[in-house]
Design a protein around this motif. Structure first.
Motif, PDB file in Angstrom:
ATOM      1  N   ALA A   1      46.754  45.098  34.853  1.00  0.00           N
ATOM      2  CA  ALA A   1      46.944  43.509  34.876  1.00  0.00           C
ATOM      3  C   ALA A   1      45.925  42.901  35.591  1.00  0.00           C
ATOM      4  O   ALA A   1      45.501  41.712  35.002  1.00  0.00           O
ATOM      5  CB  ALA A   1      48.245  43.375  35.657  1.00  0.00           C
ATOM      6  N   ILE A   2      45.149  43.481  36.343  1.00  0.00           N
ATOM      7  CA  ILE A   2      44.043  42.591  37.253  1.00  0.00           C
ATOM      8  C   ILE A   2      42.974  43.712  37.195  1.00  0.00           C
ATOM      9  O   ILE A   2      43.195  44.948  37.538  1.00  0.00           O
ATOM     10  CB  ILE A   2      44.457  42.489  38.667  1.00  0.00           C
ATOM     11  N   VAL A   3      41.782  43.102  37.176  1.00  0.00           N
ATOM     12  CA  VAL A   3      40.506  43.951  37.044  1.00  0.00           C
ATOM     13  C   VAL A   3      39.452  42.873  38.110  1.00  0.00           C
ATOM     14  O   VAL A   3      39.352  41.908  38.184  1.00  0.00           O
ATOM     15  CB  VAL A   3      39.757  43.828  35.675  1.00  0.00           C
ATOM     16  N   ASP A   4      38.890  43.712  39.051  1.00  0.00           N
ATOM     17  CA  ASP A   4      37.776  43.265  39.775  1.00  0.00           C
ATOM     18  C   ASP A   4      36.545  43.649  38.960  1.00  0.00           C
ATOM     19  O   ASP A   4      36.162  44.784  38.641  1.00  0.00           O
ATOM     20  CB  ASP A   4      37.681  43.995  41.195  1.00  0.00           C
ATOM     21  N   GLY A   5      35.817  42.375  38.866  1.00  0.00           N
ATOM     22  CA  GLY A   5      34.731  42.788  37.827  1.00  0.00           C
ATOM     23  C   GLY A   5      33.519  41.877  38.277  1.00  0.00           C
ATOM     24  O   GLY A   5      33.610  41.119  38.981  1.00  0.00           O
ATOM     25  N   MET A   6      32.448  42.146  37.462  1.00  0.00           N
ATOM     26  CA  MET A   6      31.338  41.382  37.646  1.00  0.00           C
ATOM     27  C   MET A   6      31.160  40.585  36.367  1.00  0.00           C
ATOM     28  O   MET A   6      30.910  41.388  35.211  1.00  0.00           O
ATOM     29  CB  MET A   6      30.174  42.336  37.981  1.00  0.00           C
ATOM     30  N   ALA A   7      30.800  39.331  36.632  1.00  0.00           N
ATOM     31  CA  ALA A   7      30.716  38.429  35.445  1.00  0.00           C
ATOM     32  C   ALA A   7      29.321  38.390  35.113  1.00  0.00           C
ATOM     33  O   ALA A   7      28.305  38.141  36.088  1.00  0.00           O
ATOM     34  CB  ALA A   7      31.177  37.267  35.644  1.00  0.00           C
TER      35      ALA A   7
ATOM     36  N   VAL B   1      43.778  40.451  33.069  1.00  0.00           N
ATOM     37  CA  VAL B   1      43.605  40.867  31.807  1.00  0.00           C
ATOM     38  C   VAL B   1      44.416  40.246  30.884  1.00  0.00           C
ATOM     39  O   VAL B   1      45.753  40.362  31.039  1.00  0.00           O
ATOM     40  CB  VAL B   1      43.446  42.357  32.075  1.00  0.00           C
ATOM     41  N   LYS B   2      43.917  39.968  29.752  1.00  0.00           N
ATOM     42  CA  LYS B   2      44.705  39.734  28.636  1.00  0.00           C
ATOM     43  C   LYS B   2      44.370  40.548  27.635  1.00  0.00           C
ATOM     44  O   LYS B   2      43.307  40.986  27.201  1.00  0.00           O
ATOM     45  CB  LYS B   2      44.492  38.303  27.970  1.00  0.00           C
TER      46      LYS B   2
ATOM     47  N   ASN C   1      46.604  40.035  21.006  1.00  0.00           N
ATOM     48  CA  ASN C   1      46.082  38.842  20.340  1.00  0.00           C
ATOM     49  C   ASN C   1      45.375  38.574  19.534  1.00  0.00           C
ATOM     50  O   ASN C   1      45.077  37.522  18.816  1.00  0.00           O
ATOM     51  CB  ASN C   1      45.514  37.897  21.764  1.00  0.00           C
ATOM     52  N   TYR C   2      44.439  39.725  18.991  1.00  0.00           N
ATOM     53  CA  TYR C   2      43.590  39.678  18.122  1.00  0.00           C
ATOM     54  C   TYR C   2      43.426  41.054  17.429  1.00  0.00           C
ATOM     55  O   TYR C   2      44.154  41.196  16.379  1.00  0.00           O
ATOM     56  CB  TYR C   2      42.003  39.386  18.760  1.00  0.00           C
ATOM     57  N   ARG C   3      42.693  41.879  17.835  1.00  0.00           N
ATOM     58  CA  ARG C   3      42.539  43.410  17.575  1.00  0.00           C
ATOM     59  C   ARG C   3      41.864  44.180  18.091  1.00  0.00           C
ATOM     60  O   ARG C   3      41.228  43.523  18.958  1.00  0.00           O
ATOM     61  CB  ARG C   3      41.949  43.346  15.960  1.00  0.00           C
TER      62      ARG C   3
ATOM     63  N   GLY D   1      39.291  44.218  26.920  1.00  0.00           N
ATOM     64  CA  GLY D   1      40.436  43.238  26.851  1.00  0.00           C
ATOM     65  C   GLY D   1      39.564  41.673  27.010  1.00  0.00           C
ATOM     66  O   GLY D   1      38.471  41.888  26.706  1.00  0.00           O
ATOM     67  N   ALA D   2      40.462  40.751  27.259  1.00  0.00           N
ATOM     68  CA  ALA D   2      39.794  39.332  27.600  1.00  0.00           C
ATOM     69  C   ALA D   2      40.364  38.893  28.849  1.00  0.00           C
ATOM     70  O   ALA D   2      41.379  39.077  29.167  1.00  0.00           O
ATOM     71  CB  ALA D   2      39.752  38.482  26.166  1.00  0.00           C
TER      72      ALA D   2
END
Length: 584
Positions: free
Chosen positions: A439-445, A534-535, A540-542, A549-550
């Motif tokens: 459900a949640i991700v710690d990330g670097m943008a 995380v979505k 939602n797409y493919r 994810g997005a």
């Protein structure tokens, strides 16, 4: 006032399922040669609870089978029957029938009366045969094979079930003359409530939306002068702290011990070993390791499939093992432990191991591009190809390679990785690395061209400034970057993801590590660390290769979450194809 008891049916079904699982778990832990009194009591109490509650809630089929099961277990507890393999098999069979009857009860459909009658007859026959064979024991020998006298069995009328308070179901008793001191019970130590999964998922989604909203507020407040808008900045900081605490608390609700999966394995090993004419011991470590519920659900089937493979093709028959100087009993060990931001589950056996020669021969027969110079790791990866199996005959149990592609795909779909090690004659080890939660991700943008991407922080080791990076092109290997004397594959993230390619030797290199492999990802700029919700891209797409994810950023823009391992693999595959074309 008449109470509509059907409103409690859902709770009844869940508690019966728990008791059925407890019966199987406790029974498999019993050593028939030396049955433990506590385990026998647990099995008996679970059956007794099912019987009482089934009668109360109007499910006579469940009550009938558990009554017969309870009678058999009562005879064992009372010393009239000695626990042996036949009785254990009968109890497990009856427990399986209870699962079927529970499914029927959930669907409010009639059960198979023949199945109920056959089950009851099997249980009753055991008691009757034993009664004819074993003389009536002396009262002093009622509990002969136990070290200490056993307590009296629970009364038949005791409903003893779940959410009904036993205090209201017991007949009144006289108060003792002297109250014995009772140790204090910690408040709330045993309290819990059952909440529907849908409600928890809804709560998690709402918290996710709250996190996104908080990010938007934080982003909107950043340009404002802190001296003028001090109260607003303080409120936004407070909101961030409380949101994170709420998020951690809500996600904790979804965490479950991996024992929910492990508990299914002893029965699987027991039944399969018997079916295959083998003998194996299953050892479990780390059952208390917690994972998100969604991860637990995804890992159950792959884990069971791997264990089936270990038994069917890994563990040898007793005669073969003895001839090879091994113990007749095979050994399967499963461990689960936290490692960084992941959970690592390892399944190892001490069986025959994989045959490099047979795998290569099978690959050549299927026209796959293999050669003798391939490393063992590359050869083992072939078993994960669809339809690849070295089994001489396909069985209904498993095949080393049959379905392993599905195992790997299921693990990868939840952001996990599976690795394989094997030594001929010594055994095989599958290592599965799983994320704690989906459900949640710690990330670097990071930015690549006009797009923003999120690199999961558990894969990021460091980032290198442009002036410190030196890239080279190596024949057959593609681009590499030199980092303190070590040359690592350099992946142009824009090229792999189909975005605008940055200039050569420009941008920032982010070093990542996945499944023991290191690489450098070239991006345009770093935007900083952030926690994102995380979505699902697939829902939602493919499914998009290289993306897992997005998410929605604080400014409302959509950012894509990079599947680091997949990107590295795609890049290395492209480099290999390019090298092959150059040499071809």
């Amino acid at each position: 006032m008449q109470i509509d008891i059907s409103q409690f049916h859902q709770v009844f079904f869940e508690e019966v399922a728990d008791h059925i699982a407890a019966i199987e778990r406790s029974l498999l832990a019993i050593d028939p040669a030396h049955p433990g009194r506590e385990q026998l009591d647990q099995v008996f109490r679970a059956a007794h609870s099912i019987k009482g509650a089934s009668a109360t809630f109007g499910f006579p089929d469940l009550a009938e089978v558990t009554h017969a099961l309870e009678s058999l277990l009562g005879a064992v507890r009372g010393g009239e029957l000695a626990m042996d393999r036949e009785i254990a098999d009968a109890v497990l069979y009856a427990n399986d029938v209870l699962k079927v009857l529970l499914d029927d009860a959930r669907a409010y459909r009639p059960s198979d009366s023949q199945l109920i009658r056959t089950t009851r007859q099997r249980l009753d026959a055991l008691i009757e045969q034993a009664a004819r064979r074993v003389p009536e024991p002396e009262p002093a020998e009622l509990f002969g094979f136990f070290d200490a006298p056993a307590p009296e069995p629970a009364p038949e009328e005791d409903p003893g079930f779940g959410f009904f308070d036993d205090a209201y179901s017991q007949p009144p008793v006289a108060a003792p003359a002297v109250m014995a001191p009772v140790p204090p019970t910690p408040i709330g130590s045993e309290t819990s409530i059952r909440v529907g999964v849908e409600r928890v998922d809804q709560l998690v989604n709402l918290v996710g939306e709250l996190v996104i909203t908080q990010s938007m507020l934080q982003e909107a407040s950043q340009p404002l002068d802190p001296a003028v808008h001090e109260r607003l900045h303080r409120a936004v900081d407070l909101l961030e702290r409380h949101t994170r605490q709420l998020q951690e608390a809500v996600l904790g609700i979804r965490m479950m011990p991996i024992a929910f999966v492990f508990n299914r394995l002893p029965r699987l090993v027991r039944d399969l070993a018997t079916k295959l004419g083998k003998s194996a011991t299953l050892t479990l470590y780390g059952e208390g390791t917690e994972l998100d519920r969604s991860v637990i659900e995804h890992i159950a089937d792959p884990l069971m499939h791997i264990v089936r493979n270990c038994l069917d093709h890994g563990i040898e028959r007793p005669a073969v093992r003895t001839a090879a100087g091994k113990p007749a009993d095979g050994n399967i060990v499963i461990t689960a432990q936290s490692q960084g931001g992941n959970i690592v589950v390892a399944v190892s056996d001490d069986g025959a191991g994989l045959s490099r020669e047979r795998i290569l021969a099978k690959a050549r027969a299927q026209g796959l591009p293999v050669h003798d110079a391939m490393s063992d790791e590359e050869v083992w990866q072939l078993v994960f190809l669809p339809g690849f199996s070295t089994a001489e005959a396909v069985t209904d149990v498993s095949g080393r390679g049959v379905g392993m592609d599905v195992v790997r795909r299921n693990v990868q779909e939840i952001g996990g990785r599976i690795e394989l090690e094997s030594r001929p004659g010594a055994g095989t080890c599958f290592t599965i690395r799983l994320p704690l939660t989906l459900a949640i991700v710690d990330g670097m943008a990071v930015t690549v061209g006009p797009a923003t991407y999120i690199l999961p922080l558990n894969h990021v080791t460091e980032s290198l400034l442009p002036e410190t990076t030196r890239s080279h092109s190596v024949a057959g290997e593609g681009a590499v970057v030199e980092v303190r004397g070590e040359y690592l594959p350099l992946v142009e993230l824009a090229e792999v993801l189909g975005s605008t390619v940055v200039r050569d030797d420009a941008g920032i290199v982010v070093l990542v590590e996945s499944a023991g492999e290191r690489a450098g990802l070239r991006v345009d700029a770093l935007l900083g660390d952030r926690q994102v919700v995380v979505k699902s891209l697939e829902a939602n797409y493919r499914k998009v290769p290289g993306l897992s994810g997005a998410t929605i950023l604080g400014d409302g823009a959509v950012a894509l979450i990079v599947d680091v391992a997949e990107v590295v693999r795609l890049a290395s595959r492209g480099a290999a194809q390019h090298a092959g074309a150059m040499h071809g």
